[in-house]
Design an enzyme around this catalytic site. Sequence first.
Site, PDB file in Angstrom:
ATOM      1  N   ASN A  82      62.061  39.601  -7.462  1.00 45.84           N
ATOM      2  CA  ASN A  82      62.081  38.396  -6.638  1.00 45.84           C
ATOM      3  C   ASN A  82      61.136  38.603  -5.457  1.00 45.84           C
ATOM      4  O   ASN A  82      61.458  39.318  -4.513  1.00 45.84           O
ATOM      5  CB  ASN A  82      63.525  38.154  -6.159  1.00 45.84           C
ATOM      6  CG  ASN A  82      63.642  37.005  -5.187  1.00 45.84           C
ATOM      7  OD1 ASN A  82      62.707  36.209  -5.032  1.00 45.84           O
ATOM      8  ND2 ASN A  82      64.780  36.901  -4.525  1.00 45.84           N
ATOM      9  N   TRP A  83      59.995  37.965  -5.539  1.00 40.29           N
ATOM     10  CA  TRP A  83      58.988  38.161  -4.480  1.00 40.29           C
ATOM     11  C   TRP A  83      59.313  37.405  -3.198  1.00 40.29           C
ATOM     12  O   TRP A  83      58.635  37.593  -2.189  1.00 40.29           O
ATOM     13  CB  TRP A  83      57.605  37.705  -4.990  1.00 40.29           C
ATOM     14  CG  TRP A  83      56.985  38.639  -5.979  1.00 40.29           C
ATOM     15  CD1 TRP A  83      57.443  39.870  -6.348  1.00 40.29           C
ATOM     16  CD2 TRP A  83      55.778  38.420  -6.721  1.00 40.29           C
ATOM     17  NE1 TRP A  83      56.594  40.431  -7.277  1.00 40.29           N
ATOM     18  CE2 TRP A  83      55.569  39.560  -7.518  1.00 40.29           C
ATOM     19  CE3 TRP A  83      54.863  37.367  -6.792  1.00 40.29           C
ATOM     20  CZ2 TRP A  83      54.469  39.677  -8.377  1.00 40.29           C
ATOM     21  CZ3 TRP A  83      53.775  37.477  -7.642  1.00 40.29           C
ATOM     22  CH2 TRP A  83      53.575  38.627  -8.424  1.00 40.29           C
ATOM     23  N   LYS A  84      60.268  36.497  -3.263  1.00 38.71           N
ATOM     24  CA  LYS A  84      60.616  35.684  -2.091  1.00 38.71           C
ATOM     25  C   LYS A  84      59.361  34.984  -1.547  1.00 38.71           C
ATOM     26  O   LYS A  84      58.532  34.556  -2.341  1.00 38.71           O
ATOM     27  CB  LYS A  84      61.324  36.560  -1.046  1.00 38.71           C
ATOM     28  CG  LYS A  84      62.475  37.338  -1.689  1.00 38.71           C
ATOM     29  CD  LYS A  84      63.357  38.053  -0.719  1.00 38.71           C
ATOM     30  CE  LYS A  84      64.494  38.729  -1.483  1.00 38.71           C
ATOM     31  NZ  LYS A  84      65.452  39.400  -0.608  1.00 38.71           N
ATOM     32  N   HIS A 103      70.635  31.976  -4.507  1.00 40.91           N
ATOM     33  CA  HIS A 103      70.342  33.223  -3.783  1.00 40.91           C
ATOM     34  C   HIS A 103      70.945  33.125  -2.381  1.00 40.91           C
ATOM     35  O   HIS A 103      70.932  32.054  -1.773  1.00 40.91           O
ATOM     36  CB  HIS A 103      68.830  33.454  -3.706  1.00 40.91           C
ATOM     37  CG  HIS A 103      68.490  34.830  -3.235  1.00 40.91           C
ATOM     38  ND1 HIS A 103      68.544  35.166  -1.900  1.00 40.91           N
ATOM     39  CD2 HIS A 103      68.155  35.957  -3.904  1.00 40.91           C
ATOM     40  CE1 HIS A 103      68.235  36.450  -1.778  1.00 40.91           C
ATOM     41  NE2 HIS A 103      67.994  36.959  -2.974  1.00 40.91           N
ATOM     42  N   GLU A 127      69.867  33.895   0.371  1.00 37.87           N
ATOM     43  CA  GLU A 127      68.933  33.382   1.387  1.00 37.87           C
ATOM     44  C   GLU A 127      68.799  31.860   1.309  1.00 37.87           C
ATOM     45  O   GLU A 127      68.498  31.220   2.317  1.00 37.87           O
ATOM     46  CB  GLU A 127      67.576  34.078   1.248  1.00 37.87           C
ATOM     47  CG  GLU A 127      67.665  35.526   1.737  1.00 37.87           C
ATOM     48  CD  GLU A 127      66.639  36.473   1.149  1.00 37.87           C
ATOM     49  OE1 GLU A 127      65.716  36.019   0.461  1.00 37.87           O
ATOM     50  OE2 GLU A 127      66.774  37.692   1.375  1.00 37.87           O
ATOM     51  N   GLU A 159      74.907  40.239  -5.762  1.00 37.83           N
ATOM     52  CA  GLU A 159      74.123  40.769  -4.649  1.00 37.83           C
ATOM     53  C   GLU A 159      74.951  40.748  -3.368  1.00 37.83           C
ATOM     54  O   GLU A 159      75.073  39.700  -2.722  1.00 37.83           O
ATOM     55  CB  GLU A 159      72.871  39.915  -4.437  1.00 37.83           C
ATOM     56  CG  GLU A 159      71.974  39.840  -5.654  1.00 37.83           C
ATOM     57  CD  GLU A 159      70.548  39.493  -5.276  1.00 37.83           C
ATOM     58  OE1 GLU A 159      69.665  40.308  -5.513  1.00 37.83           O
ATOM     59  OE2 GLU A 159      70.334  38.412  -4.694  1.00 37.83           O
ATOM     60  N   GLY A 163      67.740  43.546   1.588  1.00 40.80           N
ATOM     61  CA  GLY A 163      66.670  43.732   2.568  1.00 40.80           C
ATOM     62  C   GLY A 163      67.053  44.655   3.712  1.00 40.80           C
ATOM     63  O   GLY A 163      66.338  44.754   4.706  1.00 40.80           O
ATOM     64  N   SER A 189      68.650  46.153  -2.347  1.00 37.80           N
ATOM     65  CA  SER A 189      68.001  47.448  -2.081  1.00 37.80           C
ATOM     66  C   SER A 189      67.963  48.361  -3.304  1.00 37.80           C
ATOM     67  O   SER A 189      68.080  49.577  -3.181  1.00 37.80           O
ATOM     68  CB  SER A 189      68.662  48.146  -0.884  1.00 37.80           C
ATOM     69  OG  SER A 189      68.543  47.329   0.282  1.00 37.80           O
ATOM     70  N   GLY A 194      64.146  42.785  -4.762  1.00 37.83           N
ATOM     71  CA  GLY A 194      63.311  42.132  -3.763  1.00 37.83           C
ATOM     72  C   GLY A 194      62.176  43.043  -3.329  1.00 37.83           C
ATOM     73  O   GLY A 194      61.132  43.137  -3.968  1.00 37.83           O
ATOM     74  N   GLY A 195      62.401  43.771  -2.242  1.00 31.81           N
ATOM     75  CA  GLY A 195      61.357  44.604  -1.638  1.00 31.81           C
ATOM     76  C   GLY A 195      60.602  45.480  -2.625  1.00 31.81           C
ATOM     77  O   GLY A 195      59.361  45.531  -2.608  1.00 31.81           O
TER      78      GLY A 195
END
Length: 268
Positions: free
Chosen positions: A9-11, A95, A97, A183, A189, A229, A250-251
């Site tokens: 997930n590149w966000k 998600h 976010e 999640e 993050g 993470s 993500g990251g």
Amino acid sequence: MRKKIIAGNWKMNKTVGEALAFAEALTPLVAGKDSVDIVICPPYTALYSVSKAFEGTSVATAAQGVFWKTSGAYTSYVSSPLILDAGAKYVLIGHSETRGRFGVAEEGLTDDLLKAFGETDAGVNVKAKAALTAGLIPIICIGETLGERKDGATDVTVADQVVKALEGISAELVSTQVIFAYEPVWAIGTGEVCAADEANRVCGVVRATIESRYGAETASAVRIQYGGSMKPDNAAELLSQEHIDGGLIGGASLKPADFAAIVAAAAG
Ligand code: PGA
């Protein structure tokens, strides 16, 4: 045996140029990893280009969100048919976010500004139904905040999100098309990983919740990812757990080598 699924997930990251460079670098690194479903979720602006770049490879794409109507006067929203037209096969729904539930409290994020995120359980449900009707595979994200965990409300929060997300969706669709991503919000993050046995336990709660509604056969077919993470150095342990069928990353999905290392961990 449930096939593992690793999604990056590149966000809100990567221009079209950066996304295409990533695709070019990743393709040889994951060649032959056919035992794993591999998915990249670019921002909308790069979805078509990235889908094209991965054509003929085993990497699929996902949109990071969807609106529940198919077309019409809905400024700024993107429908399932438009997402399919851009070449995606999957879509992230709910998600944390987009629900306005953040792992790291952002400075200046007032209650009024938080309303701009606005995803609700009811929204997740109608979006999941719309995606399924159109033929997109929803990856439905669920998870508790740190406050809910401290209050001992982890299991009830997650079970409630699962039940509300699936309202009115048939057992057949749940067992063949729906993917969940557990999640824990506090692990997104933040560098804070949920211990593998605890992540497995909560993914087990998700499965048990599905079983209570749809029966054991459906529950044992549903794939449940862990996200929060996940990195090359902890992926193997998380992915070896009974109820964890993949990762939403993500990251660590922003660098081809890191993402490929997680895919390799899933391939075993
Ligand atoms: P993270 O994000 O891997 O950077 O914690 C996971 C996610 O939000 O899907």
